[in-house]
Design a protein around this motif. Structure first.
Motif, short mmCIF file in Angstrom:
data_model
loop_
_atom_site.label_atom_id
_atom_site.label_comp_id
_atom_site.label_asym_id
_atom_site.label_seq_id
_atom_site.Cartn_x
_atom_site.Cartn_y
_atom_site.Cartn_z
N CYS A 65 -68.84 -72.29 -44.44
CA CYS A 65 -69.79 -72.54 -43.33
C CYS A 65 -69.35 -73.72 -42.45
O CYS A 65 -70.09 -74.71 -42.29
N PRO A 66 -68.14 -73.65 -41.87
CA PRO A 66 -67.67 -74.76 -41.04
C PRO A 66 -68.34 -74.77 -39.66
O PRO A 66 -68.95 -73.79 -39.24
N ASP A 67 -68.16 -75.89 -38.98
CA ASP A 67 -68.58 -75.99 -37.58
C ASP A 67 -67.48 -75.49 -36.65
O ASP A 67 -67.76 -75.05 -35.53
N LEU A 68 -66.23 -75.58 -37.12
CA LEU A 68 -65.08 -75.28 -36.29
C LEU A 68 -63.95 -74.70 -37.13
O LEU A 68 -63.74 -75.13 -38.27
N PRO A 94 -68.95 -70.29 -36.44
CA PRO A 94 -68.41 -71.57 -35.98
C PRO A 94 -67.74 -71.41 -34.63
O PRO A 94 -67.54 -70.29 -34.14
N LYS A 95 -67.38 -72.51 -34.03
CA LYS A 95 -66.51 -72.47 -32.85
C LYS A 95 -65.08 -72.25 -33.33
O LYS A 95 -64.74 -72.59 -34.47
N GLY A 137 -65.57 -79.03 -31.02
CA GLY A 137 -66.66 -79.10 -31.98
C GLY A 137 -67.97 -79.54 -31.37
O GLY A 137 -69.04 -79.03 -31.71
#
Length: 235
Positions: A65-68, A94-95, A137
């Protein structure tokens, strides 16, 4: 020599409460390791996973579950373009920051068209890599606007704009987003408050059906709302 409890001990930079969570995807282990070392040394960035191909990338992103995601475009099997499409279809995606060797790689253009938020050249310095991750991000500006404009110029004005009409102010904001300006810079140029600019940006994303600023600019170029030949002026 043992340090007494009363003596101060050296402390590193304290960790950030909510660091930017990053997954690195590249088929070269040395590239992954180098990026992980560079990004992991920053207090506001946490590398939470790695993958060596596009198929594995989707599984890692789903779990971590990353942001980027830092996504290589040229990989055997499922390449970065297809992996970008699959990752962006996940719930709460994520992006994606595309990482490439060639500045005008057509794979990058295609990745931007399917929703990647920016791109980074592999020859970039460590400081540029960190700044690129933070920029994408946080979603505060468009990464490498000149290069994005050059890549998308051949595909400009190729389809009609089907969404709600933009106000004149929204067109002005969109043109400046296409130039890579931050909200603060747009606010200064148009004599607006930063919060007002944020509201305009949010309205633009909604009207264009875009998930972020980069996709908004891609849509604007393709529909003629912004003319890349004029350096970001409205059409």
């Amino acid at each position: 020599m043992t340090t007494s409890p009363a003596e101060p001990t050296p402390l590193g930079t304290p960790p950030v409460e909510n660091p930017l969570r990053v997954v690195i995807v590249d088929d070269e282990p040395l590239v992954r390791r180098g990026l992980a070392m560079i990004l992991g040394a920053e207090p506001d960035i946490e590398v939470v996973g790695e993958a060596g191909d596009g198929s594995r990338a989707v599984d890692v992103v789903r779990t971590a579950c990353p942001d980027l995601v830092c996504m290589d475009v040229r990989m055997p099997g499922i390449d970065g373009l297809r992996a970008t499409e699959l990752v962006l279809r996940l719930p709460d995606p994520p992006k994606v920051l595309v990482v490439t060797t060639f500045e005008h790689d057509e794979h990058v253009t295609d990745a931007l068209l399917v929703g990647a938020s920016g791109f980074l050249l592999k020859r970039a310095s460590a400081a540029e890599m960190v700044q690129a991750v933070r920029t994408v991000g946080r979603g505060t500006s468009l990464l490498f606007p000149d290069s994005v404009r050059d890549m998308l110029r051949p595909r400009a004005r190729t389809e009609p704009y089907p969404g709600p009409p933009l106000t004149e102010r929204e067109r002005e904001v969109l043109a400046r987003i296409a130039r890579g300006m931050t909200n603060a810079e747009i606010a200064g140029a148009l004599f607006l408050g930063v919060e007002t600019v944020r509201t305009h940006v949010a309205n633009l994303l909604g009207k264009l059906g875009a998930r972020d600023r980069t996709q908004a600019v891609v849509i604007a170029y393709r529909t003629g709302l912004v003319d890349p030949a004029d350096g970001g002026s409205t059409g």
